[in-house]
Design an enzyme around this catalytic site. Structure first.
Site, PDB file in Angstrom:
ATOM      1  N   SER A  27      -1.355   5.224  69.261  1.00  0.00           N
ATOM      2  CA  SER A  27      -0.573   4.151  70.282  1.00  0.00           C
ATOM      3  C   SER A  27       0.372   4.770  70.711  1.00  0.00           C
ATOM      4  O   SER A  27       1.121   4.927  69.648  1.00  0.00           O
ATOM      5  CB  SER A  27      -1.261   2.744  70.763  1.00  0.00           C
ATOM      6  OG  SER A  27      -0.917   2.585  71.685  1.00  0.00           O
ATOM      7  N   TYR A  35      -1.834  -4.580  65.981  1.00  0.00           N
ATOM      8  CA  TYR A  35      -2.119  -3.792  66.200  1.00  0.00           C
ATOM      9  C   TYR A  35      -1.302  -2.502  66.225  1.00  0.00           C
ATOM     10  O   TYR A  35      -1.268  -1.584  66.212  1.00  0.00           O
ATOM     11  CB  TYR A  35      -2.613  -3.328  67.770  1.00  0.00           C
ATOM     12  CG  TYR A  35      -3.133  -2.341  68.937  1.00  0.00           C
ATOM     13  CD1 TYR A  35      -4.475  -2.279  68.167  1.00  0.00           C
ATOM     14  CD2 TYR A  35      -2.193  -2.127  69.497  1.00  0.00           C
ATOM     15  CE1 TYR A  35      -4.858  -0.360  68.667  1.00  0.00           C
ATOM     16  CE2 TYR A  35      -2.862  -0.587  70.476  1.00  0.00           C
ATOM     17  CZ  TYR A  35      -4.008   0.328  70.111  1.00  0.00           C
ATOM     18  OH  TYR A  35      -4.401   0.724  71.001  1.00  0.00           O
TER      19      TYR A  35
END
Length: 264
Positions: free
Chosen positions: A151, A167
């Site tokens: 990501s 995350y």
């Protein structure tokens, strides 16, 4: 050797792919891409009912698709997923590590339990499944492609209001895992690369989209839009196919240019 045509280089006919988190969102998009290029596809996620719907969609598009329900946060489930896939599909040529979790909380209030949940699935799960598939299918044949879905959150911090430290940390780890594994397994002709999606409408990002606003997030991208249902397809097939045979240990952001203006 006669150089292959571009159509031949991107053709995945005869290949088999395993895509985790493949029942919806980015994983299902990647499964479509690999299947449309000719690969047989096994998708996995935790919920059988979601997988049944996704496989029906893939099969409706003419793709040879099957499913296994498994929780990639659990070691025994990862082993079962690898074994059942190999038993039912034969050797795995392409592994897409996509199953993931996110958790929103300010760093000072983030629980250790939530931290472990995110890290176990997003990092440990990627490693254990890659290890299982490589040892049982790729290393002996000296052939394989591993695609890790990271990501742009792994490239830098977040705007104010996006409190996803676990995350972000996990996706940063995925990027260095990709580089380290590519360096170690190059001798086995296993290519390992990563995709770094930006903001795509999905269940995992709904909290972010709601907190930050879709219009605001789109406005922050040079291309002035969020990702859609086809934006990951080309890169996934490049990494998986002969067209990408000399690419390993790399990552590419598919984010509309967000990482360009945020310093990723």
């Amino acid at each position: 050797m006669t150089a292959r045509t571009i159509q031949q280089l991107f053709d995945l006919t005869g290949k088999t792919a395993l895509v985790t988190g493949g029942s919806r969102g980015l994983g299902l998009q990647i499964a479509h891409a690999l299947g449309e290029a000719g690969a047989k596809v096994m998708i996995s996620s935790r919920k059988a009912e979601d997988l049944e719907v996704a496989v029906a969609e893939l099969q409706g598009a003419g793709i040879d698709a099957r499913w296994v329900a498994a929780d990639c946060a659990k070691d025994t489930e990862i082993t079962r997923l690898a074994d059942e896939t190999l038993q039912r599909m034969g050797d795995v040529d392409i592994l897409v590590n996509n199953a993931g979790a996110a958790w929103g909380a300010p760093a000072e209030d983030h629980s250790a339990e939530a931290w472990d949940k995110v890290m176990n699935l997003n990092v440990r799960g990627y490693f254990l499944l890659s290890q299982a598939i490589a040892k049982k299918s790729m290393i002996g044949r000296k052939s394989g492609r591993i695609i890790n879905v990271a990501s742009i959150a792994g490239l830098n911090g977040n705007p104010e209001g996006m409190n996803t430290i676990a995350y972000n940390t996990s996706k940063g780890a995925v990027l260095n895992f990709t580089r380290a594994l590519a360096a170690e397994w190059g001798k086995y002709n296993i290519n390992v690369n990563a995709i770094c999606p930006g903001f795509f409408p999905s269940k995992m990002t709904m909290g972010t989209l709601k907190a930050m606003g879709e219009e605001r997030l789109a406005a922050g991208a040079p291309l002035k839009r969020l990702g859609d249902d086809e934006d990951l397809k080309g890169l996934a097939v490049l990494y998986a196919s002969a067209a990408g045979k000399h690419i390993t240990g790399q990552w590419l952001a598919v984010d509309g240019g967000v990482s360009v203006v945020t310093g990723g």
